[in-house]
Design an enzyme around this catalytic site. Sequence first.
Site, mmCIF file in Angstrom:
data_model
loop_
_atom_site.group_PDB
_atom_site.id
_atom_site.type_symbol
_atom_site.label_atom_id
_atom_site.label_comp_id
_atom_site.label_asym_id
_atom_site.label_seq_id
_atom_site.Cartn_x
_atom_site.Cartn_y
_atom_site.Cartn_z
ATOM 1 N N ALA A 285 52.821 0.306 -22.381
ATOM 2 C CA ALA A 285 54.073 0.889 -22.371
ATOM 3 C C ALA A 285 55.140 -0.227 -21.529
ATOM 4 O O ALA A 285 56.384 -0.386 -21.787
ATOM 5 C CB ALA A 285 54.047 2.124 -21.395
ATOM 6 N N CYS A 345 50.586 11.777 -12.243
ATOM 7 C CA CYS A 345 49.377 12.881 -11.897
ATOM 8 C C CYS A 345 48.450 12.261 -10.717
ATOM 9 O O CYS A 345 47.244 12.513 -10.714
ATOM 10 C CB CYS A 345 48.802 13.368 -13.047
ATOM 11 S SG CYS A 345 48.210 11.611 -13.891
HETATM 12 N N1 SAH Z 1 52.623 12.827 -21.903
HETATM 13 C C1 SAH Z 1 51.247 13.290 -22.163
HETATM 14 C C2 SAH Z 1 50.043 13.078 -21.417
HETATM 15 C C3 SAH Z 1 49.691 11.481 -21.001
HETATM 16 S S1 SAH Z 1 48.374 11.054 -20.710
HETATM 17 C C4 SAH Z 1 51.283 14.870 -22.697
HETATM 18 O O1 SAH Z 1 52.252 15.456 -22.303
HETATM 19 O O2 SAH Z 1 50.542 15.275 -23.142
HETATM 20 C C5 SAH Z 1 48.418 9.301 -20.627
HETATM 21 C C6 SAH Z 1 48.381 8.595 -21.938
HETATM 22 O O3 SAH Z 1 48.733 7.350 -21.610
HETATM 23 C C7 SAH Z 1 46.935 8.637 -22.736
HETATM 24 O O4 SAH Z 1 47.536 9.044 -24.034
HETATM 25 C C8 SAH Z 1 46.713 7.325 -22.986
HETATM 26 O O5 SAH Z 1 46.137 6.833 -23.978
HETATM 27 C C9 SAH Z 1 48.067 6.346 -22.341
HETATM 28 N N2 SAH Z 1 48.036 5.424 -21.670
HETATM 29 C C10 SAH Z 1 47.126 4.581 -21.044
HETATM 30 N N3 SAH Z 1 47.611 3.244 -20.461
HETATM 31 C C11 SAH Z 1 48.519 3.183 -21.330
HETATM 32 C C12 SAH Z 1 49.406 1.996 -21.138
HETATM 33 N N4 SAH Z 1 49.237 0.841 -20.699
HETATM 34 N N5 SAH Z 1 50.328 1.977 -22.164
HETATM 35 C C13 SAH Z 1 50.826 2.906 -22.985
HETATM 36 N N6 SAH Z 1 49.889 3.912 -22.968
HETATM 37 C C14 SAH Z 1 48.868 4.016 -22.263
#
Ligand code: SAH
Length: 398
Positions: A285, A345
């Site tokens: 991200a 979270c």
């Molecule tokens: N917003 C989602 C939940 C997010 S959980 C909902 O409402 O259901 C966190 C997510 O972040 C996971 O899918 C994981 O794959 C992703 N993630 C973890 N590290 C990340 C990174 N560095 N960049 C992008 N996504 C990432």
Amino acid sequence: MARAGSDGQLAIDDSVAAALRRGHPWVFRDARWGGASFGAGAVVDLVGRDGAFVARGTWDPVAPIAVRVFTRDAAQRLDLDLVAARVERALERRDRFLADPATNAYRLLHGEGDRVPGLVLDRYDHAVVARPDGAAMDAWLERVAARIWPLLVARGVRTLARRVPRDGQSGGASMLEPLQGEPAPDSIEVLESGVRTWVDLARGQKTGAFLDQRDNRVRVRGLARGRRVLNLYSYAGGFSIAAVLGGSGRVTSVDVAHAAHATAQRTFRANGVDPTPHAWVTADALAFLDGARARGEQWDLVICDPPSFAPSEKAKPRALTTYRRLHAACAAVLAPGGTLCAASCSSHVGPDEFLATLDDASLGRADLSVVASFGPPVDHPVVAGWPEGRYLKFVVLG
Ligand code: SAH
């Protein structure tokens, strides 16, 4: 001397006893217990320095949380009857507070928050997934499952499966193990606030979905009309489909996990939405945000819901720095007049500390005000004397 069916006793300090009386359910391992050796899930009594009974809980021989407390009543046995009664109470709580025919995926039992420490039960239509936390509940789970099964069957549940941790699993294998009833499906379509939603039970995160964001998805739906939406850490696209159904014609979903996008696209189709005009980016991200800023891209609504950055108290300073950096990067791609939804979270990061990572200095702009702060929905109850339970923050700025 052990009483009411307990296997032994441990001495605790006055400050720990005071926290337990407030409802805190955990006792961390104490170096002075050196010789204590009980089996996983043994029932132990916690006593004050004067030897007086304080609380009764289950023993974990390895984890930092050594004892999870179930009762402060010396006369109450810690047995399957007690656990079943607590589960029944949790089910009644859902009946009273979550009577929503448009939602059949929700948390039936929220561990410590429902006073069954160490056990989460999530319901996905007719399937329930159990997630034990720690060796004590691991040791109890099969017996608990058999005992509570009739309660679940009475509410239309047809399968109860246990979710095993990802560690030690060969790549791609199902993480579900049967406990009761028919075999659980690998994936299932559920209804969340009226939205058809695909959940990957066998290989998804947590028990398959992040049920704690349900109400916040509805909020996003109300903010999306006619706006360009960026959903960071999108996972199975819960916020993405909410934005489309709320009237956004263009949603960009970003997640490192490619498989999550496949589930999200399945959800789009289940709701009669073609996923192809929307953008699906498999990337880190922060790296994506840096690139988008360099390209001069902007969005009107940005949702940022990263995984926990602070698994421990020690990791907190670093987590706060990462939140600040992330929020600055979000603000840099947010169009004038835009809305930022920032979630956390991390249980070790308190609401005020999280809010501080959204101050003007962090965001690098002075036109955004905090409009609202939300937490999880009613199927994630908290115990007032247990601050760690208030882990979810969802702050709306605009
Ligand atoms: N917003 C989602 C939940 C997010 S959980 C909902 O409402 O259901 C966190 C997510 O972040 C996971 O899918 C994981 O794959 C992703 N993630 C973890 N590290 C990340 C990174 N560095 N960049 C992008 N996504 C990432």
